[in-house]
Design a protein around this motif. Structure first.
Motif, PDB file in Angstrom:
ATOM      1  N   ILE A 111       0.863  -1.184   0.000  1.00 37.82           N
ATOM      2  CA  ILE A 111       0.000   0.000   0.000  1.00 37.82           C
ATOM      3  C   ILE A 111       0.895   1.227   0.000  1.00 37.82           C
ATOM      4  CG2 ILE A 111      -1.898   1.182   1.170  1.00 37.82           C
ATOM      5  CD1 ILE A 111      -2.518  -1.487   2.577  1.00 37.82           C
ATOM      6  N   ASP A 166      -3.681   4.020  -2.276  1.00 32.24           N
ATOM      7  CA  ASP A 166      -4.076   4.898  -1.175  1.00 32.24           C
ATOM      8  C   ASP A 166      -4.702   4.079  -0.061  1.00 32.24           C
ATOM      9  OD1 ASP A 166      -7.016   4.702  -1.530  1.00 32.24           O
ATOM     10  OD2 ASP A 166      -6.688   5.883  -3.345  1.00 32.24           O
ATOM     11  N   GLY A 167      -4.998   4.743   1.059  1.00 27.76           N
ATOM     12  CA  GLY A 167      -5.503   4.039   2.226  1.00 27.76           C
ATOM     13  C   GLY A 167      -6.870   3.424   2.032  1.00 27.76           C
ATOM     14  N   GLY A 191      -6.360   0.315   0.143  1.00 30.69           N
ATOM     15  CA  GLY A 191      -5.724  -0.628   1.056  1.00 30.69           C
ATOM     16  C   GLY A 191      -6.708  -1.248   2.018  1.00 30.69           C
ATOM     17  N   LEU A 192      -7.596  -0.421   2.559  1.00 31.64           N
ATOM     18  CA  LEU A 192      -8.606  -0.903   3.496  1.00 31.64           C
ATOM     19  C   LEU A 192      -9.498  -1.948   2.843  1.00 31.64           C
ATOM     20  CD1 LEU A 192      -9.765  -0.426   6.375  1.00 31.64           C
ATOM     21  CD2 LEU A 192     -11.308   1.253   5.338  1.00 31.64           C
ATOM     22  N   LEU A 203       3.341  -0.797   4.172  1.00 31.57           N
ATOM     23  CA  LEU A 203       2.457   0.364   4.258  1.00 31.57           C
ATOM     24  C   LEU A 203       3.228   1.680   4.300  1.00 31.57           C
ATOM     25  CD1 LEU A 203      -0.471   1.432   4.670  1.00 31.57           C
ATOM     26  CD2 LEU A 203      -0.115   1.102   7.130  1.00 31.57           C
ATOM     27  N   THR A 215      -3.960   8.788   5.977  1.00 28.95           N
ATOM     28  CA  THR A 215      -2.602   8.294   6.177  1.00 28.95           C
ATOM     29  C   THR A 215      -2.615   6.797   6.477  1.00 28.95           C
ATOM     30  OG1 THR A 215      -2.558   8.612   8.579  1.00 28.95           O
ATOM     31  CG2 THR A 215      -2.006  10.524   7.200  1.00 28.95           C
ATOM     32  N   GLY A 216      -1.436   6.203   6.437  1.00 29.51           N
ATOM     33  CA  GLY A 216      -1.334   4.789   6.779  1.00 29.51           C
ATOM     34  C   GLY A 216      -1.777   4.511   8.198  1.00 29.51           C
ATOM     35  N   GLU A 222      -3.985   6.247   9.952  1.00 28.84           N
ATOM     36  CA  GLU A 222      -5.441   6.378  10.020  1.00 28.84           C
ATOM     37  C   GLU A 222      -6.134   5.165   9.421  1.00 28.84           C
ATOM     38  OE1 GLU A 222      -5.891  11.257   9.893  1.00 28.84           O
ATOM     39  OE2 GLU A 222      -5.749  10.125   8.024  1.00 28.84           O
ATOM     40  N   MET A 223      -5.552   4.606   8.376  1.00 26.70           N
ATOM     41  CA  MET A 223      -6.122   3.389   7.788  1.00 26.70           C
ATOM     42  C   MET A 223      -6.119   2.244   8.790  1.00 26.70           C
ATOM     43  SD  MET A 223      -4.761   0.930   4.767  1.00 26.70           S
ATOM     44  CE  MET A 223      -3.931  -0.029   6.050  1.00 26.70           C
TER      45      MET A 223
END
Length: 243
Positions: free
Chosen positions: A7, A35-36, A39-40, A53, A61-62, A64-65
């Motif tokens: 990610i 992006d996050g 990724g999520l 990540l 941000t990573g 926050e994800m």
């Protein structure tokens, strides 16, 4: 095979991780996300064992994800900014690769993960992740199938509800899985004060403080909401407000 995601919003950086990881046959790259949010979605779909990540990415941000995941996978952070290293290790990350990193440094991170993976401890400490958002000016929450970013200045107050925090804002109420302690550590103490075991409020929203029962008080907010204040919380409130 060890299921893996990359990610990172930088294509060159992501391709470098792909190239280095190709030397380790036990790893399978399931997806590369930019992006996050991607990724999520990929983490929820693939349930990977390990993610590489980036920290600074568009949208969220990573860190926050990771906050949005109930059970985050093992993480190796890859970033160009060394100031995030302490936060990364506080999250119980496997390793922290500072770009540009060498093949030897990458291999070292992989070996750390394999030790971790083989010892059956491949899980990230959720409380540690919640502590990452130090002095954050926004909160990221999940609302059904959507992600909402709440600027902290829109928050009226927080209320603890079992394993969750209820975030009361000008636009409604939202739930986030985290502890009051980690929330208190994440927010600016000049803007928010914990006034009760279960309540923390936005100091800018205070309209009036009134005596309630013995040694307790009641804060009335500009919105009309009322928040209980304990004896200890009142002392803290007086100190913060300079009363």
């Amino acid at each position: 095979m060890i299921k893996t995601l990359i990610i990172d919003d930088e294509p060159l950086a992501a391709s470098l991780v792909e190239e280095y990881l190709s030397e380790f046959s036990q790893f399978q790259i399931l997806e590369v996300c930019q992006d996050g949010f991607q990724g999520l979605k990929a983490i929820q779909q693939h349930q990977p064992d390990l993610i590489f990540l980036d920290v600074q990415m568009p949208k969220i941000t990573g860190f926050e994800m990771l906050e949005l995941l109930d059970e985050p996978p093992a993480v190796i952070f890859t970033t160009a900014f060394d100031e995030y290293a302490v936060k990364a290790f506080d999250s119980m990350a496997i390793d922290y690769l500072l770009k540009p990193f060498s093949t030897a440094r990458f291999a070292q991170a992989i070996q750390k993960f394999l030790v971790h993976f083989q010892s059956s401890e491949a899980s990230t400490n959720k409380e540690g992740i919640n502590n990452l958002a130090e002095k954050s000016d926004r909160l990221v929450v999940r609302v059904k199938n959507e992600i909402k970013i709440i600027p902290t200045h829109q928050v009226l107050y927080f209320e603890a509800e079992d394993d969750y925090i209820s975030i009361h804002t000008v636009t409604g109420k939202y739930l986030k899985k985290m502890t009051m302690k980690s929330l208190e550590e994440a927010l600016d103490p000049l803007q928010f004060a914990r006034v009760h075991r279960s309540f923390m409020l936005n100091l800018n929203e205070i309209s009036k403080i009134e005596p309630y029962e013995r040694d307790t008080y009641l804060v009335k907010l500009r919105s009309g909401a009322q928040v209980p204040v304990s004896k200890t919380g009142y002392s803290r409130l007086r100190q913060v407000l300079g009363l």
